[in-house]
Design a protein around this motif. Structure first.
Motif, short mmCIF file in Angstrom:
data_model
loop_
_atom_site.label_atom_id
_atom_site.label_comp_id
_atom_site.label_asym_id
_atom_site.label_seq_id
_atom_site.Cartn_x
_atom_site.Cartn_y
_atom_site.Cartn_z
N GLU A 90 28.29 38.04 -3.32
CA GLU A 90 28.14 36.67 -2.85
C GLU A 90 29.47 35.92 -2.90
O GLU A 90 29.79 35.12 -2.01
N MET A 91 30.26 36.18 -3.94
CA MET A 91 31.58 35.54 -4.04
C MET A 91 32.46 35.95 -2.87
O MET A 91 33.14 35.12 -2.25
N GLN A 92 32.48 37.23 -2.56
CA GLN A 92 33.29 37.72 -1.44
C GLN A 92 32.80 37.14 -0.11
O GLN A 92 33.62 36.77 0.75
N LEU A 119 28.53 29.71 -9.09
CA LEU A 119 29.37 30.81 -9.55
C LEU A 119 30.05 30.48 -10.87
O LEU A 119 29.99 31.25 -11.83
N ILE A 120 30.68 29.32 -10.97
CA ILE A 120 31.44 29.01 -12.17
C ILE A 120 30.54 28.64 -13.35
O ILE A 120 31.01 28.63 -14.50
N SER A 121 29.26 28.35 -13.07
CA SER A 121 28.32 28.05 -14.16
C SER A 121 27.52 29.28 -14.58
O SER A 121 26.57 29.16 -15.38
N ASP A 122 27.88 30.45 -14.09
CA ASP A 122 27.18 31.67 -14.47
C ASP A 122 27.29 31.88 -15.98
O ASP A 122 28.37 31.73 -16.57
N LEU A 133 40.09 30.75 -16.68
CA LEU A 133 39.49 32.04 -16.33
C LEU A 133 39.80 32.34 -14.88
O LEU A 133 39.70 31.46 -14.03
N TRP A 134 40.21 33.57 -14.59
CA TRP A 134 40.54 33.99 -13.22
C TRP A 134 39.62 35.15 -12.87
O TRP A 134 39.67 36.22 -13.50
N LEU A 135 38.75 34.95 -11.88
CA LEU A 135 37.76 35.95 -11.48
C LEU A 135 38.20 36.59 -10.17
O LEU A 135 38.41 35.90 -9.17
#
Length: 339
Positions: free
Chosen positions: A72-74, A108-111, A163-165
């Motif tokens: 989903e991020m991609q 995404l960032i609240s996962d 944080l770097w995802l």
């Protein structure tokens, strides 16, 4: 007071008040114990992560998210690239003004898996003050000078972790993060170095080499890295034929004041501290306008809402004007960085 208002037995009302007070205390104590247990469990499961962060100023989390969320991020990166109002905006300048109005971004960032990592460092009460896609296109992605985030973050105190995802494979060839291991133990440099974008550089190449060993932080898609606000770091240009894209998330504890009122600070976990920050609503999901994602149907029922923000921003339906405002902010960043 209760007895006077109701005409009931003062003794019984006093008993009832004491019972209610004890119940509240038990509830607060239980919440505190659960939070402490969660932190202890997280620390116990990741002792090497915490040790590496404290020793080196950074750490790597392999497979930080599962393949479904990574997919989903991609897809989100591709969706942003297709948005008409973002055409012409360099994809390494997709900043928090977009996040402010993008429900998947905040999902995404609240996962919980990412918040569990942040909790190890800053505690159980977590907010975000900024987030930013760094998308270096093949052959054109720019380099970033040596700098320390804490030298320009508008925060007090500096209880924060970045944080770097990774959405793509990130390595030396396509301009991955470079760090000076252990440099977080030195003091903060002053921004304004001659090679720093927008005056944010704090160290020259020579100064960085003198501080310690320079390492490349290489990640696979779905991996994450975290780093200390005092860590001296940079990244090279993307000279490869591959894209290098990842999402940076700047977490803070809720006792940290964000001194820049324009930042869309959002509460992600735990409790707010009274009088510290004005927390924005999580973006509303609008079918047909926003990117669909797993759980989007129930998103609006569970998202954090601020009454004033709902009325002032998320009641709007003038989407073209909202997009024009977002683009104007992004172009301001580009102009500031002379890109």
């Amino acid at each position: 007071i209760l007895a006077q208002d109701s005409g009931s037995d003062p003794f019984q009302e006093r008993v009832r008040a004491i019972t209610m007070l004890l119940a509240l205390k038990r509830k607060a104590r239980t919440a505190s114990i659960l939070s402490s247990r969660r932190m202890a469990a997280a620390a116990a499961s990741c002792p090497s992560l915490l040790q590496a962060y404290e020793r080196d100023g950074y750490a790597i989390v392999r497979d930080a998210v599962d393949p479904a969320l990574l997919g989903e991020m991609q897809a989100h990166v591709d969706w942003l690239a297709s948005r008409k109002f973002l055409q012409g905006v360099p994809p390494d300048h997709w900043h928090h003004p977009i996040m402010r109005n993008d429900p998947f971004w905040v999902r995404l960032i609240s996962d919980d898996r990412l918040l569990d990592v942040a909790q190890l460092i800053i505690g159980p009460d977590i907010a975000v003050f900024s987030s930013h896609y760094f998308c270096k296109l093949p052959g054109v992605g720019r380099s970033v000078a040596w700098h320390q985030d804490g030298s320009y973050y508008p925060l007090w105190p500096m209880n924060t972790v970045s944080l770097w995802l990774a959405a793509d494979r990130s390595d030396a060839a396509n301009g991955c993060l470079q760090v000076v291991s252990g440099s977080h133990l030195t003091g903060l440099g002053l921004p304004g170095g001659p090679t720093g974008a927008a005056g944010m550089g704090t160290h020259t190449d020579s100064e960085a080499r003198q501080l310690g060993e320079i390492l490349h932080v290489e990640l696979n898609p779905g991996d994450a890295s975290i780093h200390h606000p005092n860590l001296v770091h940079s990244s090279g240009a993307n000279t490869s034929s591959r894209r290098r894209c990842g999402l940076s998330v700047r977490f803070i504890s809720t006792d940290v004041h964000c001194l820049a009122e324009e930042q869309p600070v959002m509460l992600l976990r735990g409790e707010a501290v009274p009088g510290v920050n004005c927390y924005r609503s999580w973006p509303k999901y609008r079918p047909g306008y926003d990117m669909p994602f797993a759980g989007c149907e129930s998103w609006n029922a569970r998202r954090y809402k601020d009454v004033e923000d709902e009325a002032a921003y998320f009641s709007r339906t003038d989407f073209p004007q909202m997009e024009a405002e977002i683009r104007e902010e992004l172009e301001g960043f580009v102009a500031e960085l002379n890109d």
